[in-house]
Design an enzyme around this catalytic site. Structure first.
Site, mmCIF file in Angstrom:
data_model
loop_
_atom_site.group_PDB
_atom_site.id
_atom_site.type_symbol
_atom_site.label_atom_id
_atom_site.label_comp_id
_atom_site.label_asym_id
_atom_site.label_seq_id
_atom_site.Cartn_x
_atom_site.Cartn_y
_atom_site.Cartn_z
ATOM 1 N N ASP A 11 18.134 -36.546 30.599
ATOM 2 C CA ASP A 11 17.910 -37.227 29.326
ATOM 3 C C ASP A 11 17.617 -38.687 29.611
ATOM 4 O OD1 ASP A 11 18.448 -34.837 28.143
ATOM 5 O OD2 ASP A 11 20.295 -35.466 27.147
ATOM 6 N N ASP A 132 17.531 -27.966 16.817
ATOM 7 C CA ASP A 132 18.810 -28.661 16.990
ATOM 8 C C ASP A 132 19.572 -28.555 15.680
ATOM 9 O OD1 ASP A 132 17.743 -29.445 19.464
ATOM 10 O OD2 ASP A 132 16.869 -31.239 18.575
#
Length: 254
Positions: A11, A132
């Protein structure tokens, strides 16, 4: 049973390799200031894929950590999938031209589903959808906003569109090592024909073993971030279990 893939995660925030807690940009732990070196390290450990997210890009709606992503692509031979800030056909084409194996469309899947369908036709096998969910509802704009859409409802909209995979993240578990939400993940995988990749909360080898259980047959794999960085998972044992080289008990009792 087909082999499952464990996707190590990088990330990116401000050019560095970080992990967030519950998707909060203010709760970022820096694990490596050189994402390209981290990508090569994962390759050397035997992983066959890499999952990359441009966190800044997800919030801004356009690529922010592009230089870091390009450095990663130059550093590893592994196929790379990228999400975060990819919102247009030009974005998709540009990244695939740079060597990405797969782009992940999240916010765009909610805001512009026709883009997903067009991209799947233009680039077969190279477009995934990121779903998500927070409290069962789909979040967008880097998880800053929650829609009224349910995860399964959104996934079903893309049946037959040619989506390569769905990356399903339970935001309430992301980065806190509480274990993947297997009930919601398997429910999603059973509801659609699109392969599902589990994400959010993978905590230990027990989660890896869970992937090879019969009811998880439809899963393509799972993404691991903090558990790998913190040394909670031995890569060789995890990959051995997923490839069927080691028995599942090896993962549970090591």
């Amino acid at each position: 049973m087909k082999s499952k893939t464990l996707f190590p995660a990088i990330d990116l925030k401000d050019g560095q390799c970080v992990r967030l807690k519950l998707g909060d940009m203010e709760q970022a732990t820096i694990y490596n200031e050189d994402p390209a070196a981290q990508a090569k390290a994962f390759e050397d450990e035997g992983f066959g894929w890499l999952h990359v997210v441009d966190l800044n890009g997800a919030f801004k709606g356009e690529s922010v950590n592009g230089a870091a992503v390009e450095a990663i692509l130059a550093a590893t031979k592994n196929p790379v999938q990228l999400g975060g800030g990819i919102r247009t056909m030009a974005d998709i084409e540009g990244w695939l031209d740079k060597g990405l194996a797969r782009v992940i469309l999240g916010t765009a899947a909610v805001r512009d589903p026709d883009l997903v369908r067009q991209a799947c036709k233009a680039f077969p096998g190279k477009v995934a959808v990121g779903i998500d969910a927070k409290g069962g509802k789909v979040a967008v704009e880097g998880w800053a906003d929650t829609s009224e859409l349910g995860a399964i409802e959104l996934a079903k909209r893309f049946e037959g569109a040619g989506v390569a995979a769905i990356v399903f993240t339970d935001i309430d578990r992301d980065g806190v090592l509480t274990g993947i939400n297997w009930d919601a993940t398997i429910d999603l995988a059973d509801a659609v024909s699109i392969p599902v990749i589990a994400s959010g909360g993978l905590a230990s080898l027990a989660d890896v073993v869970r992937m090879v259980m019969p009811d998880a047959e439809r899963l393509e794999g799972a993404i691991s971030g903090r558990a790998l960085y913190d040394g909670r998972i031995d890569p060789q044992i995890a990959l051995g279990v997923l490839d069927g080289i080691l028995p599942p008990d090896e993962g549970l009792f090591t």
